[in-house]
Design a protein around this motif. Structure first.
Motif, PDB file in Angstrom:
ATOM      1  N   ASP A  20      -7.100  -1.973  -9.146  1.00  0.00           N
ATOM      2  CA  ASP A  20      -6.324  -1.248  -8.463  1.00  0.00           C
ATOM      3  C   ASP A  20      -6.565  -0.016  -8.040  1.00  0.00           C
ATOM      4  O   ASP A  20      -7.897   0.708  -6.817  1.00  0.00           O
ATOM      5  CB  ASP A  20      -4.805  -0.959  -8.056  1.00  0.00           C
ATOM      6  CG  ASP A  20      -4.610  -2.143  -7.298  1.00  0.00           C
ATOM      7  OD1 ASP A  20      -4.569  -3.139  -6.851  1.00  0.00           O
ATOM      8  OD2 ASP A  20      -3.161  -2.195  -7.574  1.00  0.00           O
ATOM      9  N   PHE A  51      -0.064   7.039  -4.856  1.00  0.00           N
ATOM     10  CA  PHE A  51       0.251   5.813  -4.307  1.00  0.00           C
ATOM     11  C   PHE A  51       1.015   5.773  -3.025  1.00  0.00           C
ATOM     12  O   PHE A  51       1.510   7.039  -2.754  1.00  0.00           O
ATOM     13  CB  PHE A  51       1.376   5.519  -5.217  1.00  0.00           C
ATOM     14  CG  PHE A  51       1.195   5.369  -6.796  1.00  0.00           C
ATOM     15  CD1 PHE A  51       0.238   4.451  -7.329  1.00  0.00           C
ATOM     16  CD2 PHE A  51       0.750   6.522  -7.670  1.00  0.00           C
ATOM     17  CE1 PHE A  51      -0.186   3.531  -8.049  1.00  0.00           C
ATOM     18  CE2 PHE A  51      -0.014   6.316  -8.848  1.00  0.00           C
ATOM     19  CZ  PHE A  51      -0.556   4.855  -9.234  1.00  0.00           C
ATOM     20  N   GLU A  54       3.369   2.540  -2.661  1.00  0.00           N
ATOM     21  CA  GLU A  54       3.735   1.924  -4.566  1.00  0.00           C
ATOM     22  C   GLU A  54       1.878   1.958  -4.899  1.00  0.00           C
ATOM     23  O   GLU A  54       1.454   0.848  -5.367  1.00  0.00           O
ATOM     24  CB  GLU A  54       4.350   0.810  -4.833  1.00  0.00           C
ATOM     25  CG  GLU A  54       6.190   1.614  -4.909  1.00  0.00           C
ATOM     26  CD  GLU A  54       7.183   0.858  -5.555  1.00  0.00           C
ATOM     27  OE1 GLU A  54       6.753  -0.312  -6.605  1.00  0.00           O
ATOM     28  OE2 GLU A  54       8.374   1.242  -5.141  1.00  0.00           O
ATOM     29  N   LYS A  55       1.112   1.382  -3.349  1.00  0.00           N
ATOM     30  CA  LYS A  55      -0.465   1.083  -3.696  1.00  0.00           C
ATOM     31  C   LYS A  55      -1.157   2.120  -4.140  1.00  0.00           C
ATOM     32  O   LYS A  55      -1.167   3.266  -2.852  1.00  0.00           O
ATOM     33  CB  LYS A  55      -0.552   0.394  -2.658  1.00  0.00           C
ATOM     34  CG  LYS A  55      -0.075  -0.714  -1.987  1.00  0.00           C
ATOM     35  CD  LYS A  55      -0.852  -1.812  -1.515  1.00  0.00           C
ATOM     36  CE  LYS A  55      -2.535  -2.307  -1.782  1.00  0.00           C
ATOM     37  NZ  LYS A  55      -2.491  -3.115  -1.701  1.00  0.00           N
ATOM     38  N   SER A  57      -4.163   4.856  -3.499  1.00  0.00           N
ATOM     39  CA  SER A  57      -4.494   5.104  -2.073  1.00  0.00           C
ATOM     40  C   SER A  57      -5.169   5.983  -2.204  1.00  0.00           C
ATOM     41  O   SER A  57      -6.113   6.144  -1.444  1.00  0.00           O
ATOM     42  CB  SER A  57      -3.420   5.194  -0.930  1.00  0.00           C
ATOM     43  OG  SER A  57      -2.681   6.466  -1.667  1.00  0.00           O
ATOM     44  N   TYR A  86      -6.095   4.868   4.102  1.00  0.00           N
ATOM     45  CA  TYR A  86      -4.913   5.523   3.594  1.00  0.00           C
ATOM     46  C   TYR A  86      -5.043   7.443   4.703  1.00  0.00           C
ATOM     47  O   TYR A  86      -5.099   7.959   3.779  1.00  0.00           O
ATOM     48  CB  TYR A  86      -4.686   5.431   1.984  1.00  0.00           C
ATOM     49  CG  TYR A  86      -3.628   4.141   1.747  1.00  0.00           C
ATOM     50  CD1 TYR A  86      -2.851   4.200   1.840  1.00  0.00           C
ATOM     51  CD2 TYR A  86      -4.488   3.230   1.635  1.00  0.00           C
ATOM     52  CE1 TYR A  86      -2.490   2.476   1.871  1.00  0.00           C
ATOM     53  CE2 TYR A  86      -4.093   2.618   0.884  1.00  0.00           C
ATOM     54  CZ  TYR A  86      -2.801   1.705   1.447  1.00  0.00           C
ATOM     55  OH  TYR A  86      -2.057   0.889   1.054  1.00  0.00           O
TER      56      TYR A  86
END
Length: 144
Positions: A20, A51, A54-55, A57, A86
């Motif tokens: 990620d 995050f 929770e991703k 960014s 984002y």
């Protein structure tokens, strides 16, 4: 409503997904395991990852530069990046706020960053985060 943004200082690679994280880097760049570990093991370096829900960014890398005089140390923001999906959510500004907190923790006098005058997005973000533009005309020299 809960804030969907969380910023974490990465202290080991078990804290985040390298796959990620690689999506946040410029094209052609990827996390190098050996160099990455060396970076995060050095306490004068910092890697902050943002995050959003929770991703991964966004991220910011910074270096504590120790001085020999009464001015103690300075923090150089070396790189900051926010994934295009984002942007304009305050992630860059929040990353700068985190590095400012770290600067206080490590007794640095200030935080600074270089950017190109024509990088309008970066200029706007640094200004919105409370940055003060130094005297115009500063030139950076590099050596190889």
């Amino acid at each position: 409503m809960l804030n969907p943004l969380k910023i974490t200082r990465i202290s080991n690679t078990s804290n985040f997904s390298i796959a990620d994280f690689n999506l946040l880097l410029d094209e052609g760049m990827v996390w190098d395991g050996e160099q990455g570990e060396r970076f995060i093991e050095n306490h004068d370096n910092a890697l902050f990852v943002a995050f959003w829900e929770e991703k991964a960014s966004g991220f910011l890398t910074a270096h504590r530069l120790q001085r020999f005089d009464k001015r103690k140390a300075k923090i150089l923001i070396y790189e900051i990046g926010v994934h295009p999906n984002y942007r304009r959510r305050g992630i860059g500004k929040a990353l700068i706020e985190e590095v400012k907190k770290w600067a206080k923790e490590v007794e640095a006098d200030n935080v600074w960053v270089l950017t190109e005058k024509n990088n309008e997005a970066a200029m706007a973000m640094y200004k919105s985060a409370g940055g003060i533009e130094e005297a115009p005309g500063t030139i950076m020299w590099t050596y190889k």
